[in-house]
Scaffold this motif. Sequence first.
Motif: not given
Length: 175
Positions: A62-76
Motif C-alpha cells: 500500500g505504501s509503495v503503490t501510493a508513493h512511487p519510487a519510495s526510498r527503500a533498503r534491502l538486506c541479504l
Amino acid sequence: MADLEKTRNEPAEQLFEFLDGSHAVMVGLDQPGRGMQPMAPQIDEDRRGIWFFTKRDSELGGSVTAHPASRARLCLISPDHDYHAFVSGALSEETDKTLVDTFWSPVVAAWFDKGKEDPNLAMLRFDASEADIWASSGSAVRFAWEIAKANLDGEKPDLGEMQHVVFPVVQKSAR
C-alpha cells in the motif's frame, strides 16, 4: 560460499548471483518507524532488476503503490553467513504485466486466491542505487588463524573483503 576474488573484481555480478539464489531477503522503506520484512526476490539477469510479489493491501504494498519510487533498503545474508549485503534503492510498483507471467510460480500462486488476475496482486520493482558488500572465506580455521595472528602481532585480522558499489541509473522499459 563467497568467492573473495569475485567480491574484489565483480561485486555487482556477485550480488545478483547471491540474490538469485536467495529464498528471501529483508526489504523495507527507508522511512522512520518503518521496519523490514522478508520477501522473495525475483531476479532477471538481463535487466538486472529485483522484483517482489506483494498484496496491495499490505503495509509495504500500500505504501509503495501510493508513493512511487519510495526510498527503500534491502538486506541479504547468505545461508553460509559468509556474504552480507545492504542495498539502497527505490521501490516502485511494476506495471509490466509480462513480468507477472515470467516470475509466476506455485509458491507465488499460494498467496493469491484469484491467481494472476487477483486484484490484490501487486508487483514491486527495486532499483538498486548503491550497495555495501562484505564477504569472508567462511572458514572456521581461517577465522581462528586470523584472530590468533592478530593477537600475536597486534594487526587487525584479515577476514574478508568489503566493497561499495554504485549502480548506474536504470531506465525502465517494457519488454
